[in-house]
Design a protein around this motif. Structure first.
Motif, PDB file in Angstrom:
ATOM      1  N   SER A  13      16.474 -35.538 -21.705  1.00  0.00           N
ATOM      2  CA  SER A  13      17.023 -36.790 -21.165  1.00  0.00           C
ATOM      3  C   SER A  13      17.139 -36.797 -19.648  1.00  0.00           C
ATOM      4  O   SER A  13      17.235 -37.861 -19.031  1.00  0.00           O
ATOM      5  CB  SER A  13      18.406 -37.060 -21.760  1.00  0.00           C
ATOM      6  OG  SER A  13      19.338 -36.069 -21.334  1.00  0.00           O
ATOM      7  N   GLY A  14      17.155 -35.604 -19.034  1.00  0.00           N
ATOM      8  CA  GLY A  14      17.355 -35.536 -17.592  1.00  0.00           C
ATOM      9  C   GLY A  14      18.812 -35.493 -17.191  1.00  0.00           C
ATOM     10  O   GLY A  14      19.133 -35.535 -16.001  1.00  0.00           O
ATOM     11  N   ARG A  52      18.369 -41.692 -20.887  1.00  0.00           N
ATOM     12  CA  ARG A  52      17.504 -41.759 -19.704  1.00  0.00           C
ATOM     13  C   ARG A  52      17.865 -42.947 -18.825  1.00  0.00           C
ATOM     14  O   ARG A  52      17.796 -42.864 -17.595  1.00  0.00           O
ATOM     15  CB  ARG A  52      16.043 -41.822 -20.141  1.00  0.00           C
ATOM     16  CG  ARG A  52      15.548 -40.493 -20.724  1.00  0.00           C
ATOM     17  CD  ARG A  52      14.250 -40.650 -21.478  1.00  0.00           C
ATOM     18  NE  ARG A  52      13.804 -39.368 -22.028  1.00  0.00           N
ATOM     19  CZ  ARG A  52      12.997 -39.246 -23.075  1.00  0.00           C
ATOM     20  NH1 ARG A  52      12.542 -40.340 -23.701  1.00  0.00           N
ATOM     21  NH2 ARG A  52      12.646 -38.053 -23.514  1.00  0.00           N
ATOM     22  N   LEU A  53      18.244 -44.063 -19.457  1.00  0.00           N
ATOM     23  CA  LEU A  53      18.697 -45.216 -18.679  1.00  0.00           C
ATOM     24  C   LEU A  53      19.955 -44.863 -17.897  1.00  0.00           C
ATOM     25  O   LEU A  53      20.075 -45.180 -16.703  1.00  0.00           O
ATOM     26  CB  LEU A  53      18.968 -46.400 -19.610  1.00  0.00           C
ATOM     27  CG  LEU A  53      19.596 -47.641 -18.957  1.00  0.00           C
ATOM     28  CD1 LEU A  53      18.678 -48.209 -17.879  1.00  0.00           C
ATOM     29  CD2 LEU A  53      19.915 -48.699 -20.015  1.00  0.00           C
ATOM     30  N   ALA A  55      20.863 -41.936 -16.901  1.00  0.00           N
ATOM     31  CA  ALA A  55      20.488 -41.011 -15.829  1.00  0.00           C
ATOM     32  C   ALA A  55      19.931 -41.767 -14.626  1.00  0.00           C
ATOM     33  O   ALA A  55      20.275 -41.467 -13.472  1.00  0.00           O
ATOM     34  CB  ALA A  55      19.465 -40.000 -16.349  1.00  0.00           C
ATOM     35  N   GLU A  56      19.074 -42.754 -14.870  1.00  0.00           N
ATOM     36  CA  GLU A  56      18.487 -43.512 -13.764  1.00  0.00           C
ATOM     37  C   GLU A  56      19.541 -44.361 -13.060  1.00  0.00           C
ATOM     38  O   GLU A  56      19.545 -44.474 -11.823  1.00  0.00           O
ATOM     39  CB  GLU A  56      17.351 -44.402 -14.284  1.00  0.00           C
ATOM     40  CG  GLU A  56      16.146 -43.635 -14.803  1.00  0.00           C
ATOM     41  CD  GLU A  56      15.558 -42.714 -13.744  1.00  0.00           C
ATOM     42  OE1 GLU A  56      15.485 -43.122 -12.568  1.00  0.00           O
ATOM     43  OE2 GLU A  56      15.184 -41.580 -14.087  1.00  0.00           O
ATOM     44  N   LEU A  57      20.433 -44.958 -13.828  1.00  0.00           N
ATOM     45  CA  LEU A  57      21.479 -45.781 -13.218  1.00  0.00           C
ATOM     46  C   LEU A  57      22.429 -44.930 -12.384  1.00  0.00           C
ATOM     47  O   LEU A  57      22.903 -45.371 -11.330  1.00  0.00           O
ATOM     48  CB  LEU A  57      22.250 -46.545 -14.299  1.00  0.00           C
ATOM     49  CG  LEU A  57      21.444 -47.609 -15.052  1.00  0.00           C
ATOM     50  CD1 LEU A  57      22.271 -48.210 -16.181  1.00  0.00           C
ATOM     51  CD2 LEU A  57      20.956 -48.706 -14.108  1.00  0.00           C
ATOM     52  N   ARG A  58      22.698 -43.710 -12.842  1.00  0.00           N
ATOM     53  CA  ARG A  58      23.545 -42.824 -12.039  1.00  0.00           C
ATOM     54  C   ARG A  58      22.840 -42.421 -10.746  1.00  0.00           C
ATOM     55  O   ARG A  58      23.477 -42.239  -9.711  1.00  0.00           O
ATOM     56  CB  ARG A  58      23.913 -41.571 -12.845  1.00  0.00           C
ATOM     57  CG  ARG A  58      24.925 -41.822 -13.944  1.00  0.00           C
ATOM     58  CD  ARG A  58      26.230 -42.368 -13.396  1.00  0.00           C
ATOM     59  NE  ARG A  58      26.924 -41.393 -12.566  1.00  0.00           N
ATOM     60  CZ  ARG A  58      27.771 -41.708 -11.596  1.00  0.00           C
ATOM     61  NH1 ARG A  58      27.994 -42.979 -11.296  1.00  0.00           N
ATOM     62  NH2 ARG A  58      28.378 -40.761 -10.903  1.00  0.00           N
ATOM     63  N   ARG A  59      21.508 -42.299 -10.797  1.00  0.00           N
ATOM     64  CA  ARG A  59      20.767 -41.922  -9.589  1.00  0.00           C
ATOM     65  C   ARG A  59      20.867 -42.989  -8.506  1.00  0.00           C
ATOM     66  O   ARG A  59      20.758 -42.686  -7.322  1.00  0.00           O
ATOM     67  CB  ARG A  59      19.297 -41.654  -9.933  1.00  0.00           C
ATOM     68  CG  ARG A  59      19.071 -40.340 -10.655  1.00  0.00           C
ATOM     69  CD  ARG A  59      17.592 -39.981 -10.739  1.00  0.00           C
ATOM     70  NE  ARG A  59      17.410 -38.732 -11.467  1.00  0.00           N
ATOM     71  CZ  ARG A  59      17.127 -38.647 -12.756  1.00  0.00           C
ATOM     72  NH1 ARG A  59      16.978 -39.759 -13.466  1.00  0.00           N
ATOM     73  NH2 ARG A  59      16.994 -37.473 -13.346  1.00  0.00           N
ATOM     74  N   ILE A  60      21.030 -44.256  -8.906  1.00  0.00           N
ATOM     75  CA  ILE A  60      21.179 -45.305  -7.890  1.00  0.00           C
ATOM     76  C   ILE A  60      22.651 -45.559  -7.572  1.00  0.00           C
ATOM     77  O   ILE A  60      22.983 -46.499  -6.846  1.00  0.00           O
ATOM     78  CB  ILE A  60      20.488 -46.615  -8.308  1.00  0.00           C
ATOM     79  CG1 ILE A  60      21.136 -47.227  -9.557  1.00  0.00           C
ATOM     80  CG2 ILE A  60      19.002 -46.394  -8.519  1.00  0.00           C
ATOM     81  CD1 ILE A  60      20.609 -48.621  -9.886  1.00  0.00           C
ATOM     82  N   TRP A  86      22.290 -53.995  -7.223  1.00  0.00           N
ATOM     83  CA  TRP A  86      21.547 -53.488  -6.066  1.00  0.00           C
ATOM     84  C   TRP A  86      21.646 -54.438  -4.874  1.00  0.00           C
ATOM     85  O   TRP A  86      21.674 -53.993  -3.727  1.00  0.00           O
ATOM     86  CB  TRP A  86      20.096 -53.227  -6.431  1.00  0.00           C
ATOM     87  CG  TRP A  86      19.427 -52.378  -5.391  1.00  0.00           C
ATOM     88  CD1 TRP A  86      18.422 -52.721  -4.544  1.00  0.00           C
ATOM     89  CD2 TRP A  86      19.777 -51.026  -5.064  1.00  0.00           C
ATOM     90  NE1 TRP A  86      18.115 -51.676  -3.712  1.00  0.00           N
ATOM     91  CE2 TRP A  86      18.933 -50.619  -4.005  1.00  0.00           C
ATOM     92  CE3 TRP A  86      20.720 -50.129  -5.565  1.00  0.00           C
ATOM     93  CZ2 TRP A  86      19.005 -49.355  -3.440  1.00  0.00           C
ATOM     94  CZ3 TRP A  86      20.791 -48.868  -5.002  1.00  0.00           C
ATOM     95  CH2 TRP A  86      19.940 -48.495  -3.952  1.00  0.00           C
TER      96      TRP A  86
END
Length: 344
Positions: A13-14, A52-53, A55-60, A86
């Protein structure tokens, strides 16, 4: 169905096992099973897309509370929620960048301009040709330009006056322009609530060549620089929201029966209002206009541009704008402040 251990799920999942434990405890992403003896967590491979979603949302940098909401939405709605987040981040980062620039200038003893500026201004505020009461308030001085439009009612005039009084009494701004504005807006909101009304507010607070812009509602700020007219504020109205979402055209908004319905104003709602804040640098030759919708909704943009670019002085421009509004029947209160920044 073969379940995944927390380690295997983390690799695919990352996310880290530590993050997965946090999301489990918060209810954001609980495992499908937990061994009652060992406490080991097990995940369904079908949960990988959600993980995974996240993980990506936390990255932003999206907060967990907002991620929780996004995860409950379908594709288009989730995309709009991420886009809205954003846009907010981008606006906040732009403000931070300007604040950092001001702070660096202040700490290093540098100024952005060697030219000293003075401001020349003129104002007008009238009930118009239809209404008997003027609920607007205006103010112009070397350090503050402001227009407030009290929402029609028994406390409209008191609300607009209270909002501007809060800015006036905050005193001249120092290098902490945005901090000064934040405090002043909070005070204005408290005062407006105390008189039992609500109002818009658009103002420029000056410290030398630096201008802090605060905006709530549908009063507007414009800038003419090198002959070009730019609207600096975005209306907090229902029709503007529909325009932003592509559901209404500019032409349709102009005649819409809900065009004056505000989505933000001082004194409205259970919590303090969220004001738009910004920083600008004034240049010699700049001409600013602050006005109520009694001007902007009546005077077409080409006529507005002509009045602002042909008048020699702020008094000339104010006189021209007042005449244009009366020529159109002046259906609402009309208020404006025009200010020129001049090198000395």
């Amino acid at each position: 169905m073969r379940l995944l251990t927390i380690g295997a799920f983390a690799r695919r999942s990352g996310l880290t096992p530590k993050a997965l434990r946090l999301y489990d405890s918060s209810g954001l992403l609980p495992p499908v099973a937990v061994d009652p003896e060992s406490g080991y967590r097990f995940y369904d491979p079908a949960q990988l897309d959600t993980a995974r979603l996240i993980a990506e949302l936390r990255r932003i940098g999206m907060p967990l509370a907002e991620i929780r909401t996004v995860c409950t939405l379908d594709g288009p709605a989730a995309a709009e929620a991420v886009a809205a987040y954003w846009r907010r981040v981008t606006a906040e980062n732009a403000v931070r960048a300007r604040v950092a620039g001001l702070l660096l200038e202040h700490l290093s003893g540098r100024n952005t301009m060697s030219t000293t500026l003075t401001v020349r201004y003129a104002t007008a505020s009238e009930p118009g040709d239809v209404r008997d009461v003027n609920d607007d308030s205006v103010h112009a001085s070397d350090h503050l330009l402001a227009v407030a439009d009290g929402v029609r009612g028994p406390s409209g005039a008191a609300a607009s006056a209270a909002a501007i009084a809060a800015l006036v009494e905050s005193g001249p701004a120092d290098a902490r322009l945005l901090s000064t504005l934040v405090d002043a807006v909070e005070d204005a909101d408290r005062r407006v609530r105390a008189v039992g009304g609500d109002t818009t507010l658009t103002a420029l607070v000056r410290n030398g060549s630096q201008l802090g812009l605060v905006h709530v509602g549908d009063t507007r700020a414009y800038l003419v620089r090198a002959g070009e007219l730019v609207q600096l504020t975005t209306d907090h109205t229902w029709v503007q929201t529909q325009i932003d979402q592509g559901r209404l055209s500019l032409e349709g908004a102009a005649g819409h029966p809900q065009r004056a319905l505000l989505t933000r104003a001082l004194g409205v709602g259970a919590s303090a209002v969220e004001a738009d804040l910004g920083l600008r640098t004034a240049l010699p030759g700049d001409r600013y206009l602050l006005c109520s919708d009694g001007v902007s909704a009546v005077v077409a943009r080409p006529a507005l541009h002509s009045a602002l670019t042909t008048g020699d002085t702020p008094d000339d421009v104010v006189g021209a704008l007042v005449r244009l509004v009366h020529d159109a029947g002046a259906p609402d209160n009309l208020s404006c402040v025009v200010a020129d920044f001049v090198a000395v």
